[in-house]
Motif scaffolding. Structure first.
Motif, mmCIF file in Angstrom:
data_model
loop_
_atom_site.group_PDB
_atom_site.id
_atom_site.type_symbol
_atom_site.label_atom_id
_atom_site.label_comp_id
_atom_site.label_asym_id
_atom_site.label_seq_id
_atom_site.Cartn_x
_atom_site.Cartn_y
_atom_site.Cartn_z
ATOM 1 N N VAL A 93 10.710 0.908 3.011
ATOM 2 C CA VAL A 93 11.327 -0.404 2.802
ATOM 3 C C VAL A 93 11.071 -0.815 1.353
ATOM 4 C CG1 VAL A 93 11.353 -2.845 3.466
ATOM 5 C CG2 VAL A 93 11.046 -1.081 5.213
ATOM 6 N N ILE A 94 12.114 -1.256 0.676
ATOM 7 C CA ILE A 94 11.998 -1.710 -0.704
ATOM 8 C C ILE A 94 11.663 -3.199 -0.719
ATOM 9 C CG2 ILE A 94 13.139 -1.957 -2.933
ATOM 10 C CD1 ILE A 94 12.765 0.953 -2.076
ATOM 11 N N ALA A 95 10.544 -3.526 -1.342
ATOM 12 C CA ALA A 95 10.153 -4.918 -1.557
ATOM 13 C C ALA A 95 10.011 -5.132 -3.061
ATOM 14 C CB ALA A 95 8.851 -5.223 -0.819
ATOM 15 N N PHE A 96 9.677 -6.346 -3.464
ATOM 16 C CA PHE A 96 9.665 -6.655 -4.891
ATOM 17 C C PHE A 96 8.359 -7.302 -5.332
ATOM 18 C CE2 PHE A 96 14.046 -6.208 -3.651
ATOM 19 C CZ PHE A 96 14.569 -5.425 -4.690
ATOM 20 N N GLY A 103 -9.026 -2.605 3.699
ATOM 21 C CA GLY A 103 -9.009 -1.166 3.484
ATOM 22 C C GLY A 103 -8.003 -0.408 4.316
ATOM 23 N N VAL A 104 -7.293 -1.094 5.214
ATOM 24 C CA VAL A 104 -6.252 -0.430 6.002
ATOM 25 C C VAL A 104 -5.087 -0.061 5.087
ATOM 26 C CG1 VAL A 104 -4.575 -0.744 7.867
ATOM 27 C CG2 VAL A 104 -6.894 -1.635 8.113
ATOM 28 N N SER A 105 -4.524 1.113 5.283
ATOM 29 C CA SER A 105 -3.401 1.551 4.452
ATOM 30 C C SER A 105 -2.188 0.658 4.667
ATOM 31 C CB SER A 105 -3.028 3.003 4.783
ATOM 32 O OG SER A 105 -4.097 3.869 4.464
ATOM 33 N N LEU A 106 -1.605 0.220 3.575
ATOM 34 C CA LEU A 106 -0.380 -0.580 3.610
ATOM 35 C C LEU A 106 0.718 0.285 3.007
ATOM 36 C CD1 LEU A 106 -1.910 -3.954 2.348
ATOM 37 C CD2 LEU A 106 -1.435 -3.299 4.709
ATOM 38 N N ALA A 127 -2.384 -9.142 -4.795
ATOM 39 C CA ALA A 127 -3.559 -8.301 -4.555
ATOM 40 C C ALA A 127 -4.590 -9.004 -3.675
ATOM 41 C CB ALA A 127 -4.191 -7.902 -5.889
ATOM 42 N N GLY A 128 -4.776 -10.297 -3.864
ATOM 43 C CA GLY A 128 -5.747 -11.029 -3.073
ATOM 44 C C GLY A 128 -5.388 -11.037 -1.598
ATOM 45 N N LYS A 129 -4.112 -11.279 -1.309
ATOM 46 C CA LYS A 129 -3.675 -11.286 0.083
ATOM 47 C C LYS A 129 -3.720 -9.885 0.680
ATOM 48 C CE LYS A 129 -0.846 -15.472 -0.148
ATOM 49 N NZ LYS A 129 -1.336 -15.938 -1.447
ATOM 50 N N ARG A 130 -3.338 -8.885 -0.100
ATOM 51 C CA ARG A 130 -3.399 -7.507 0.381
ATOM 52 C C ARG A 130 -4.847 -7.094 0.659
ATOM 53 N NH1 ARG A 130 1.146 -4.263 -0.494
ATOM 54 N NH2 ARG A 130 -0.123 -2.406 -0.883
ATOM 55 N N LEU A 150 2.490 -7.543 5.407
ATOM 56 C CA LEU A 150 1.555 -7.520 4.283
ATOM 57 C C LEU A 150 1.822 -6.325 3.374
ATOM 58 C CD1 LEU A 150 -0.856 -9.006 3.046
ATOM 59 C CD2 LEU A 150 -2.362 -7.558 4.425
ATOM 60 N N ALA A 151 2.284 -5.222 3.948
ATOM 61 C CA ALA A 151 2.631 -4.064 3.134
ATOM 62 C C ALA A 151 3.757 -4.399 2.158
ATOM 63 C CB ALA A 151 3.046 -2.894 4.029
#
Length: 428
Positions: A137-140, A166-169, A158-161, A152-153
């Motif tokens: 999926v393309i996001a910006f 540590g889970v892969s997004l 960066a703070g929210k991610r 979240l992916a």
């Protein structure tokens, strides 16, 4: 009325999780709200320029919505109905069909999802992958689409991610939003990257984009850029998902933020002000040919909110049966842009961002923006920041704010800017 018990805030510190956030900026206990005004335990009134982060586009406790909801409750109307047929759901769907979809030539189906925007996003990307057989999926950049792992992916901050622990997004490619690389043509960059079989970017299932990035700093994409993204998605056999969770329901002037932009999204995510009264309610609009779900293949206990059906119907009938409300919003939008431009002139390097009633001032510093919002709160105005570094002072006043109160709130903001600049100069 204020009591020692209701005014005591220690219970929050003792029992509520450290994840709480807005209360740290607005450190008082609120007890009532009406229109664009909040009142705390001490009886102090505040003008609301936050509007539940655009969940209260029609203000607090609209009298017509409130009356309809009270009648529904006192008449023993259903409180909860899973996704069963109910009279309130039928009335809402008829109103949405007649007032919103048909006049715009839209034939989208309405998928009831869980109660928040992130649920709508999860359903959209799940369906995009299901219908196309693709994962990517393309996001910006600077986009915000929710806090559950799939959404979240797609989120850039960066703070929210970091909250993922540590889970892969994964299964997402982030491309630059319009204007994010200065003079670089990000649309042409996206075209070149996605047309290049050696770019390393997998064929996308969908593009998801916010026409105005709310949490990302009020970056507003142009009509031409969005048209280009829509055309690119079609060229690549991908779906176009417009995230209208914060920018929709009148916030940018029209019900949908891309009306008259010359393309029709495959899917539109809606939440926040969709209920009209701040009640949890989210939905995914999807073209009929995409509705390939098997019964209960995507479900949830709270897919549809019976009380929200009541208030959402009233909101549609009250504000969207003709163009008078949209014209009022346009007039306030012009005033907002003019006043913010005047205020921005006081701040070196500052400039106005956004579209419609979704605007703010990039003051160039998260510290300065925080000072401005804190001083505004001391002066009786509730307003927040946004942006990658919280550098944008963001105005999200209810669209129904009386003109006199709206102007007074902007005066308060200007006073807060002046006071914060004076402190900054004194500190230097």
């Amino acid at each position: 009325m204020s009591t020692a018990q209701t005014a005591d805030r220690t219970i929050f510190e003792r029992r509520e999780s450290e994840v709480r956030s807005y209360c740290r900026s607005f450190d008082t206990v609120f007890t009532s709200a009406s229109g664009s005004t909040l009142t705390d335990t001490e009886g102090r009134e505040y003008t609301d320029f936050l509007a539940g982060c655009s969940s209260l586009n029609y203000g607090h406790n609209d009298p017509d919505m409130k009356s309809a909801l009270v009648d529904h409750i006192t008449g023993d109307g259903l409180t909860h109905g899973l996704d069963m047929y109910t009279d309130t759901k039928a009335d809402f769907l008829r109103a949405f069909d007649e007032i919103i979809l048909k006049p715009r030539g839209m034939d989208h189906k309405v998928m009831m999802v869980g109660p928040t925007g992130t649920n709508a996003v999860e359903a959209a990307i799940k369906l995009a992958r299901k219908t196309t057989g693709r994962k990517n999926v393309i996001a910006f950049t600077n986009g915000f689409h929710g806090m559950t792992l799939g959404a979240l992916a797609l989120t850039g901050n960066a703070g929210k991610r970091g909250g993922a622990g540590g889970v892969s997004l994964n299964d997402t490619t982030h491309l630059p939003y319009e204007g994010s690389l200065g003079d670089v043509d990000t649309l042409e960059l996206a075209r070149e990257m996605l047309r290049n079989g050696s770019s390393g970017i997998d064929a996308p299932a969908a593009f998801i984009v916010e026409p105005v990035q709310g949490e990302g700093g009020l970056n507003a994409a142009s009509k031409e850029w969005l048209q280009g993204i829509a055309a690119l998605a079609k060229e690549l056999g991908a779906l176009l998902i417009i995230d209208d969770i914060q920018a929709g329901i009148g916030r940018t002037g029209s019900f949908f933020s891309t009306e008259d932009f010359g393309f029709e999204p495959d899917m539109i995510t809606l939440a926040k002000s969709f209920s009209g009264m701040g009640l949890p309610f989210a939905a995914l609009l999807l073209k009929p040919e995409l509705d390939i779900w098997k019964p209960a293949e995507h479900n949830g206990t709270f897919r549809g909110n019976t009380h929200a059906f009541v208030t959402a119907r009233v909101a549609l009938e009250k504000f969207w049966k003709d163009d008078s409300f949209a014209k009022e919003v346009a007039e306030k939008s012009d005033l907002l842009e003019k006043r913010l431009t005047e205020i921005a002139r006081h701040i070196p390097g500052a400039y106005v961002k956004g579209r419609g009633m979704m605007r703010g001032i990039d003051v160039g510093s998260g510290e300065l923006a925080a000072h401005i919002c804190a001083d505004a709160f001391d002066k009786g105005l509730i307003i927040e920041t946004s942006g990658a570094e919280d550098e944008v002072v963001k105005v999200l006043a209810p669209l129904t704010t009386p003109l006199a109160q709206f102007k007074a709130g902007l005066d308060t903001l200007e006073d807060a800017v002046s006071a914060s600049l004076s402190l900054k100069i004194a500190a230097e």
